[in-house]
Structures are given as structure tokens and as C-alpha cells.
Design an enzyme around this catalytic site. Structure first.
Site, short mmCIF file in Angstrom:
data_model
loop_
_atom_site.label_atom_id
_atom_site.label_comp_id
_atom_site.label_asym_id
_atom_site.label_seq_id
_atom_site.Cartn_x
_atom_site.Cartn_y
_atom_site.Cartn_z
N HIS A 266 1.53 -0.67 -15.52
CA HIS A 266 0.37 -0.89 -15.15
C HIS A 266 0.26 -1.74 -15.21
O HIS A 266 0.40 -3.34 -16.17
CB HIS A 266 -0.69 -0.21 -15.66
CG HIS A 266 -2.22 -0.30 -14.10
ND1 HIS A 266 -2.63 -1.42 -13.51
CD2 HIS A 266 -2.34 0.76 -13.72
CE1 HIS A 266 -3.74 -1.14 -12.66
NE2 HIS A 266 -3.64 0.15 -12.74
N ASP B 73 -1.52 7.86 -12.25
CA ASP B 73 -0.98 9.10 -12.03
C ASP B 73 -0.02 9.50 -11.42
O ASP B 73 0.28 11.09 -11.88
CB ASP B 73 0.66 7.85 -10.26
CG ASP B 73 -0.12 7.93 -9.50
OD1 ASP B 73 -1.78 8.47 -9.26
OD2 ASP B 73 -0.31 6.39 -8.69
N1 CMC Z 1 9.89 2.31 -15.40
C1 CMC Z 1 10.94 1.29 -15.79
N2 CMC Z 1 10.61 0.02 -16.40
C2 CMC Z 1 9.03 -0.97 -15.29
C3 CMC Z 1 8.37 0.26 -15.04
C4 CMC Z 1 8.55 1.42 -14.70
N3 CMC Z 1 7.70 2.56 -13.97
N4 CMC Z 1 6.74 -0.72 -14.41
C5 CMC Z 1 7.00 -1.71 -14.98
N5 CMC Z 1 8.64 -1.57 -15.32
C6 CMC Z 1 9.43 -2.77 -16.26
C7 CMC Z 1 9.73 -4.08 -14.64
O1 CMC Z 1 11.19 -4.11 -14.89
C8 CMC Z 1 9.70 -5.21 -15.62
O2 CMC Z 1 11.12 -5.50 -16.28
P1 CMC Z 1 11.64 -6.90 -16.94
O3 CMC Z 1 10.45 -7.52 -17.93
O4 CMC Z 1 12.57 -6.98 -17.71
O5 CMC Z 1 11.86 -7.67 -15.56
C9 CMC Z 1 8.44 -4.85 -16.39
O6 CMC Z 1 8.25 -3.31 -17.18
C10 CMC Z 1 6.91 -5.77 -15.96
O7 CMC Z 1 7.61 -5.27 -14.62
P2 CMC Z 1 6.04 -5.56 -13.61
O8 CMC Z 1 7.46 -4.71 -12.19
O9 CMC Z 1 7.10 -7.07 -13.60
O10 CMC Z 1 5.26 -5.28 -13.66
P3 CMC Z 1 3.90 -5.49 -12.21
O11 CMC Z 1 3.16 -5.88 -13.44
O12 CMC Z 1 4.49 -6.42 -11.07
O13 CMC Z 1 4.21 -4.13 -11.51
C11 CMC Z 1 3.55 -0.84 -11.54
C12 CMC Z 1 3.21 -2.79 -11.66
C13 CMC Z 1 2.87 -0.47 -10.76
C14 CMC Z 1 3.79 -1.58 -9.98
C15 CMC Z 1 4.92 -1.37 -12.19
O14 CMC Z 1 4.49 -0.48 -13.50
C16 CMC Z 1 6.05 0.27 -11.23
O15 CMC Z 1 6.44 -0.35 -10.38
N6 CMC Z 1 5.23 1.34 -11.67
C17 CMC Z 1 5.59 2.22 -11.29
C18 CMC Z 1 4.77 2.94 -9.83
C19 CMC Z 1 3.80 3.28 -10.15
O16 CMC Z 1 3.59 4.50 -11.11
N7 CMC Z 1 2.44 2.66 -9.56
C20 CMC Z 1 1.13 3.68 -9.72
C21 CMC Z 1 0.42 2.33 -10.50
S1 CMC Z 1 -0.88 3.31 -10.88
C22 CMC Z 1 -1.94 3.87 -10.02
C23 CMC Z 1 -2.63 2.20 -9.05
O17 CMC Z 1 -3.60 2.10 -8.95
O18 CMC Z 1 -1.99 2.08 -8.26
#
Ligand code: CMC
Length: 433
Positions: free
Chosen positions: A310, A367
Site C-alpha cells: 500500500h 483487497d
Molecule cells: N508484490 C511484490 N512486490 C511488491 C508489491 C507486491 N504486491 N507491492 C510493492 N512491491 C515492491 C515493489 O516492486 C517495490 O520494490 P523495489 O523497491 O525493490 O523496487 C516496492 O515494493 C515498493 O513498491 P511501489 O510499487 O513503489 O509502491 P507504490 O506505493 O507505488 O504502490 C501498490 C502501491 C498498492 C500499487 C503496490 O503495492 C501494488 O501494486 N500492490 C498490488 C496491487 C494491490 O493490491 N492494490 C490494492 C491497493 S489497496 C486498495 C485500494 O485502495 O486501491
């Protein structure tokens, strides 16, 4: 300044190209500090750069407070845990939109309005007929909400807005249920004024003309809880979209329709559908969840653990904690034994001990368990995000209303850092390579 709790006392200093700029500092009611850079460009020519708006405050808001480090979520000051236990979705909707818990008369009137505006114009049924049966219900939902503006135009902000807010809240569940009925080729079931919000929605989805059907209490209560947990989440992607569109003074329906589209994406509300599809894939692959943990850690695989991570929560998502308990309870009460719940729990257990997830502060989000509850309730996978939209609606409305009622609110218009070609002469076609 719109918020009485906000103070503008200190200043901060920025050193840029040997020149010092003084910038005002804003402190919110929970002690959150922001540097006000609105005059920075005028004074220095520089803008701030923040890809993905991860560290940008786009507005002042008195609706929802989140402390991601501590796992705190409050609507209008009330902790989500208390609202989940003691309130209901209609009351929470009133709270978010109007800023206070309703008294008895206010709640009765709100409930009356939400039931008595739940029919949609009969002509709108023709729109449903135009969609192919394969249409995703989120696409239908967004198109239908946008088309409401044709039936209920806004002559001026104050004239119609309160009524349109009630209409939208009342009609979204009817539209959502009709889009489901359309997708399975069954006749539409009309809303019933004697049912509460969640039960009415479920009745419209699952009743058929040939037999009598009553919504089981446990299912209606589970949906009510899910709707409360989804009701607002401050400036997330879809809410910012609603504010962005609304900032141009686009009408309520157009703004919310845009929010629905933003929510649809798999990184946002679409994740609940993706979680179930992922868990099913793991089950069909021999339930080897450790293989998928390894894939999530391998950047080359492009695989993400859906329902994990998140932008804001860095310790736990309080909504996921409530839902994990609720999933056990609902499945028990319904006598459902879902192997996907075991896979989800195993994935969570292994991930929470794994350095990759610990270092990146990746925890189950809302989720992760919601899809399992929706499945147990008999809701089809492609309707999960629609249920999320139904829950998020009062939050979107509250944020849109707050923005429209903020004195001096401006159109949203971020800047950019241009990294393309510098000026070059046009090349005629016969001279191009
Ligand atoms: N599985 C594996 N690695 C992950 C995941 C995941 N679900 N989420 C983040 N990471 C890694 C990402 O690759 C990055 O690694 P590194 O620092 O080595 O490059 C690190 O963790 C930080 O992630 P980020 O993508 O920079 O984080 P963000 O804040 O931009 O994205 C997120 C947040 C929710 C989009 C992301 O965690 C994600 O894609 N999660 C899966 C989709 C999901 O469950 N979404 C629902 C969110 S909650 C409901 C809502 O309000 O929408």
C-alpha cells in the site's frame, strides 16, 4: 484557508542556486506538516517534482485521517474499528458527506430519501440493453453514472446538488444490480423500500421472479461491513480523479463516473478481482504458494502479490485486519469451506516473515480478504470492484462536495519537467530518413 484546525505559523527555508526562499509551513489538526510551495514558482521559477504524487498534499481536507505508520484510519475523527462495529453504511455515508453523525430524525429522513430515490428512469433500461453480455460491469457502471447527468441536470451548484447527491447514492446500487442481471441474462429486479441498503442491493442481484427470496442476514451484514470499510480513504487514485474532474466544475455524475474508471484498475480497486484470480491460479497449480512468493520477489517475473502493499500503510492496513476476522466468521456462518482462504492465510504467513516483504513494508491490504468474503456471499468475481465502488461512493461525494465548497478552490493543473527534444526545424517528408 478552509480548515479551522490548520495553522500556518512557521516557515521553512529552501536554498536553491545559492538563493534562499522562505516558504510557509502548514500544520494539520493531527500534527501533519506540509510546506506550502504555491508561491515557489513565482518567486524562484522552480517547481517541485513528485512522480506519482507520493509526497504531495493536493488539498486540505477535514474528512478522513490516515496514519500509515500506525495503521490508523478515521472518518471525521471516528476510528474505523468503532464504525465497523457499531455503525451502518447509511449512517457512515451521512457522516462522511455532512460531517457529523446524524440524529434520529436526520437518519430517518436520509434513509427514507435513499430508498425513495432508488428507481432509475425506465428509459435507462434501453442503455443496458445496448451492452454485450460480456461487458465488464465496471464499464457499464461508469457509463450509466455519466448518463444520469442527462436525466438530472445541474442547473446551478446550490439548486440541485443535495438532491443529486441523494439520487446518486440511491440509484448506484440499482444500476450495479441491473448491470449484473444484464450480464447473466436475467430480468431486472426492482428496488424494495422495506429493505436496508445492503439487503436491497443483494435482493436486486439474487432474486428471480419465479421464486421468493429473502437475503440472509449474515450476507447483508457482511456487505454492510465491507461498504463501511471502503467508504473513504482520503486522496487515493480514484478520489483524486473525482476531485481532478470536479475541479473543472464538471457535474457530480461526470466526476464520479471518472472515479469509477480510476477505481477499475488492478493496482487500485480492481485488485480484489485480481486477488481471487491469483488464488485460483495458485490452487490450480497444486496450491504451491511458496512458488508464487518467490515469483513476487523476482522482478524479472513481473508478478506481484495482489492484495499486498500500500502506498500509505507501512505497518498494517486496519481494514484488512477487520476483514480477516470477518472472513472466518462469514464463511463459518454460511458453512462455506473455501480452500482459497487457506491459501491466502498461508501466503500472508510466509510473506510476513520474508525479508523481501518486511524490508519493503508490504502487508495485506483491504483487497486481500474482501474477495474471499464476496465469493462466499455468492458475488461473482467481475462484480467485486463494483461492490468497492458502491462502498467508496459516499467518500467520493464527500470529497467532491468539500472541494466545491472550498472558497477559492482552483482547477487542478499539475506542472511537469519537460524532457523531450528542444527546438528543432520542421523536416519536409522527402528529406526524412
Ligand atoms: N508484490 C511484490 N512486490 C511488491 C508489491 C507486491 N504486491 N507491492 C510493492 N512491491 C515492491 C515493489 O516492486 C517495490 O520494490 P523495489 O523497491 O525493490 O523496487 C516496492 O515494493 C515498493 O513498491 P511501489 O510499487 O513503489 O509502491 P507504490 O506505493 O507505488 O504502490 C501498490 C502501491 C498498492 C500499487 C503496490 O503495492 C501494488 O501494486 N500492490 C498490488 C496491487 C494491490 O493490491 N492494490 C490494492 C491497493 S489497496 C486498495 C485500494 O485502495 O486501491
Amino acid at each position: 484557508m478552509s480548515n479551522d484546525h490548520m495553522t500556518l505559523t512557521e516557515t521553512s527555508k529552501l536554498l536553491l542556486h545559492d538563493k534562499e526562499y522562505e516558504l510557509p509551513t502548514i500544520t494539520g489538526s493531527e500534527g501533519e506538516v506540509g510546506i506550502d510551495i504555491t508561491q515557489l514558482r513565482n518567486k524562484s521559477g522552480a517547481i517541485t517534482f513528485d512522480s506519482g504524487y507520493g509526497n504531495t498534499g493536493s488539498c486540505e481536507s477535514a474528512i478522513t485521517f490516515i496514519d500509515g505508520e500506525k495503521g490508523i484510519l478515521r472518518y471525521r475523527g471516528y476510528p474505523i474499528e468503532e464504525l465497523a462495529e457499531k455503525s451502518n453504511f447509511v449512517e457512515v455515508s451521512f457522516l462522511l458527506i455532512f460531517g457529523h453523525l446524524p440524529n434520529k430524525a436526520e437518519l430517518e429522513k436520509f434513509h427514507f430519501d435513499l430508498t425513495h430515490h432508488s428507481l432509475i428512469h425506465e428509459d435507462m433500461k434501453k442503455f443496458f440493453e445496448g451492452f454485450p453480455p460480456t461487458a465488464h460491469p465496471m464499464g457499464i457502471l461508469s457509463a450509466m453514472v455519466s448518463s444520469l447527468s442527462a436525466f438530472y441536470p445541474e442547473a446551478g451548484y446550490n439548486a440541485d446538488i443535495k438532491l443529486n447527491i441523494v439520487r446518486l447514492l440511491a440509484k448506484l446500487k440499482t444500476i450495479a444490480a441491473f448491470s449484473y442481471k444484464k450480464s447473466i441474462g436475467q430480468p431486472y429486479v426492482y428496488p424494495r423500500n422495506d429493505l436496508n441498503y445492503a439487503a436491497d442491493m443483494l435482493h436486486m442481484m439474487f432474486a428471480v421472479p419465479s421464486e421468493s427470496y429473502e437475503v440472509p442476514n449474515v450476507v447483508a451484514e457482511a456487505l454492510d461491513l465491507l461498504l463501511i470499510l471502503h467508504a473513504d480513504h482520503e486522496q487515493n487514485c480514484s478520489t483524486s480523479t473525482v476531485r481532478m474532474v470536479g475541479s473543472s466544475e464538471a457535474n457530480l455524475f461526470a466526476s464520479i463516473s471518472a472515479g469509477i474508471c480510476a477505481l477499475w484498475g488492478p493496482l487500485h480497486g480492481g485488485a480484489n478481482q485480481q486477488v481471487i484470480e491469483m488464488l485460483e491460479k495458485i490452487k490450480n497449480d497444486g496450491s504451491d504458494y511458496k512458488k508464487y512468493i518467490n515469483m513476487a520477489k523476482d522482478k524479472e517475473s513481473k508478478f506481484k502479490l495482489m492484495g499486498f502493499g500500500h502506498r500509505v500503510y507501512k505497518n498494517f492496513d486496519p481494514r484488512a485486519q477487520i476483514l480477516k476476522k470477518s472472513a472466518d466468521k462469514v464463511l463459518n456462518q454460511l458453512g462455506v469451506n473455501d480452500p482459497l482462504l487457506d491459501i491466502a492465510k498461508n501466503l500472508e504467513e510466509v510473506a510476513l516473515k520474508d525479508p523481501f516483504f518486511i524490508e519493503r513494508k508490504l502487508y495485506p491490504n483491504v483487497d486481500f480478504y474482501s474477495g474471499i468474503i464476496y465469493r462466499a456471499m455468492g458475488i461473482p468475481t467481475n462484480m467485486f470492484t463494483v461492490m468497492f465502488a458502491l462502498g467508496r461512493l459516499p467518500g467520493w461525494i464527500a470529497q467532491w462536495k468539500e472541494m466545491r465548497e472550498t472558497p477559492g478552490a482552483r482547477i487542478y493543473r499539475p506542472r511537469q519537467i519537460y524532457v523531450g527534444e528542444t527546438k528543432r526545424p520542421y523536416v519536409s517528408i522527402d528529406k526524412r530518413k
